[in-house]
Motif scaffolding. Structure first.
Motif, short mmCIF file in Angstrom:
data_model
loop_
_atom_site.label_atom_id
_atom_site.label_comp_id
_atom_site.label_asym_id
_atom_site.label_seq_id
_atom_site.Cartn_x
_atom_site.Cartn_y
_atom_site.Cartn_z
N GLY A 131 44.29 35.86 -56.38
CA GLY A 131 43.61 36.30 -57.58
C GLY A 131 44.61 36.78 -58.61
N GLY A 132 44.11 37.28 -59.71
CA GLY A 132 44.99 37.80 -60.74
C GLY A 132 45.54 39.16 -60.39
N GLY A 133 44.71 40.00 -59.75
CA GLY A 133 45.15 41.34 -59.41
C GLY A 133 45.59 41.52 -57.97
N GLU A 197 46.96 27.49 -37.25
CA GLU A 197 46.89 26.03 -37.28
C GLU A 197 46.83 25.48 -38.71
N VAL A 198 46.21 26.23 -39.61
CA VAL A 198 46.07 25.74 -40.98
C VAL A 198 46.01 26.91 -41.96
N LEU A 199 46.60 26.70 -43.12
CA LEU A 199 46.49 27.64 -44.24
C LEU A 199 45.41 27.11 -45.16
N ILE A 200 44.39 27.93 -45.42
CA ILE A 200 43.30 27.51 -46.29
C ILE A 200 43.37 28.29 -47.59
N GLY A 201 43.62 27.57 -48.68
CA GLY A 201 43.66 28.19 -50.00
C GLY A 201 42.26 28.23 -50.58
N SER A 202 41.81 29.43 -50.91
CA SER A 202 40.45 29.60 -51.42
C SER A 202 40.42 29.44 -52.93
N SER A 203 39.82 28.35 -53.38
CA SER A 203 39.59 28.03 -54.81
C SER A 203 40.83 28.28 -55.68
N GLY A 204 40.61 28.71 -56.92
CA GLY A 204 41.69 29.09 -57.82
C GLY A 204 42.80 28.07 -57.95
N ALA A 205 44.03 28.53 -57.73
CA ALA A 205 45.22 27.69 -57.90
C ALA A 205 45.18 26.45 -57.00
N PHE A 206 44.57 26.57 -55.84
CA PHE A 206 44.54 25.44 -54.90
C PHE A 206 43.69 24.29 -55.44
N GLU A 207 42.68 24.62 -56.22
CA GLU A 207 41.90 23.56 -56.88
C GLU A 207 42.78 22.81 -57.87
N THR A 208 43.61 23.56 -58.59
CA THR A 208 44.54 22.93 -59.54
C THR A 208 45.56 22.07 -58.80
N PHE A 209 46.11 22.58 -57.69
CA PHE A 209 47.07 21.79 -56.91
C PHE A 209 46.46 20.45 -56.49
N ALA A 210 45.24 20.51 -55.96
CA ALA A 210 44.57 19.29 -55.49
C ALA A 210 44.32 18.32 -56.63
N ALA A 268 51.68 31.50 -58.51
CA ALA A 268 50.79 31.06 -57.43
C ALA A 268 51.52 30.02 -56.57
N SER A 269 52.30 29.16 -57.22
CA SER A 269 53.10 28.16 -56.50
C SER A 269 54.14 28.84 -55.63
N LEU A 270 54.78 29.87 -56.18
CA LEU A 270 55.82 30.57 -55.43
C LEU A 270 55.25 31.33 -54.23
N ILE A 271 54.08 31.94 -54.39
CA ILE A 271 53.44 32.63 -53.27
C ILE A 271 53.09 31.63 -52.18
N THR A 272 52.50 30.51 -52.58
CA THR A 272 52.09 29.48 -51.61
C THR A 272 53.29 28.96 -50.84
N ARG A 273 54.33 28.62 -51.55
CA ARG A 273 55.54 28.10 -50.94
C ARG A 273 56.18 29.12 -49.99
N PHE A 274 56.18 30.38 -50.42
CA PHE A 274 56.75 31.46 -49.60
C PHE A 274 56.00 31.59 -48.28
N ILE A 275 54.68 31.59 -48.33
CA ILE A 275 53.87 31.74 -47.11
C ILE A 275 54.05 30.54 -46.18
N MET A 276 54.06 29.33 -46.75
CA MET A 276 54.26 28.13 -45.92
C MET A 276 55.59 28.19 -45.17
N HIS A 277 56.63 28.57 -45.87
CA HIS A 277 57.97 28.62 -45.26
C HIS A 277 58.09 29.79 -44.29
N LYS A 278 57.63 30.95 -44.70
CA LYS A 278 57.78 32.15 -43.87
C LYS A 278 57.03 32.02 -42.54
#
Length: 301
Positions: A131-133, A197-210, A268-278
């Protein structure tokens, strides 16, 4: 109504939790946290945008004969010193009573919304809602929640702290990663004994990625027809890298990125990438459902 830091959402529907019909579905870019998110204050311009949007929502509620109303406020109103002033003015002008929920309640609503999507299985999934906050993380499966926590590291907050120059400098990315390493220590402890097993991005930025990935392939992408989406790991990491290196002008010129996400998509991209790698997660999905669908499910049931 989901009254978020960036966007106010209105969802009017009828039916049952697992079989409902949308009557009205609006997204308004209010940017309630603009300029004041890390100061704990809603600035006058943002305050006015929020009030005007709530007046519009009330018109839709009356026009559609809505019988039951819930307005849920999250991070921006939760942390703003003048949040109660906003709530009182909305009540006086529209009759709508806004509920401020805590991070744990927010995470549970998000889980309930994602579960409706059918994305969850018997294995452990990590749901992430940027989210934003705040950012919510929920570890769970189709049956129950194992762990849930909300962190005040939303895209608007991180932009204010780290993304002040565009494109974002390498030093800022490094500082942001160190910040996330520190702030998310509770999350890392919680997932230690669970295989995600899977990271599920809830709406928001993930909709834009897709949308960006599919449009790049020359495919149409309709969120109403695609309530979930499975990413190719390489495609997602390539895209997030491109977004991180991009300029505001280039992002603004891309019709697949809605205006409110033009700049926030970078962090949002940086957070996603960080979590995937970490957490070493290669399987990533998108679910269009989020908090509002979780709230709606409870109301319809």
């Amino acid at each position: 109504m989901d009254l978020g830091t960036n966007t106010f959402h209105l969802l009017i529907a009828s039916g049952t939790a697992h079989n409902y019909q949308e009557i009205v579905h609006l997204h308004e870019s209010v940017k309630l946290g603009e300029g004041g998110i890390n100061k704990g204050y809603i600035l006058p311009e943002a305050f006015a945008r929020g009030i005007n949007t709530m007046l519009q929502f009330q018109q839709q509620i009356e026009a559609n004969g809505v019988e039951q109303v819930r307005a849920i406020a999250t991070s921006a109103l939760r942390s703003a010193s003048n949040g109660n002033d906003f709530i009182n003015e909305v009540k006086a002008k529209t009759g709508i009573s806004i509920e401020i929920i805590d991070g744990a309640q927010e995470a549970e609503f998000i889980y309930n919304g994602v579960r409706l999507c059918g994305c969850l299985s018997g294995g452990s999934s990590l749901i992430m809602d940027i989210g934003g906050g705040s950012v919510e993380f929920i570890l769970g499966n189709a049956d129950h929640i194992i762990y849930k926590q909300s962190f005040e590291i939303g895209a608007a907050r991180l932009m204010d702290l780290f993304h002040r120059t565009d494109p974002i400098p390498a030093a800022s990315i490094q500082a942001l990663n160190l910040y996330l390493e520190d702030k998310l220590s509770d999350l890392f402890k919680a997932v230690t004994n669970h295989k995600v097993e899977v990271l599920i991005g809830s709406s928001g930025a993930f909709e834009t990625f897709a949308g960006l990935i599919e449009i790049e392939k020359g495919e149409e992408f309709d969120l109403k027809k695609n309530v979930s989406y499975t990413f190719n790991e390489t495609e997602l990491l390539t895209l997030t890298n491109q977004l991180v290196q991009s300029t505001h002008q280039k992002r603004a010129g891309n019709k697949a990125i809605i205006p409110v996400r033009v700049d926030m998509i970078v962090v949002a991209s940086l957070i996603t990438r960080f979590i995937m790698h970490k957490l070493q997660i290669g399987n990533v999905m998108m679910c269009t459902n989020s908090l509002k669908e979780g709230v709606l499910a409870g109301m319809l049931d």
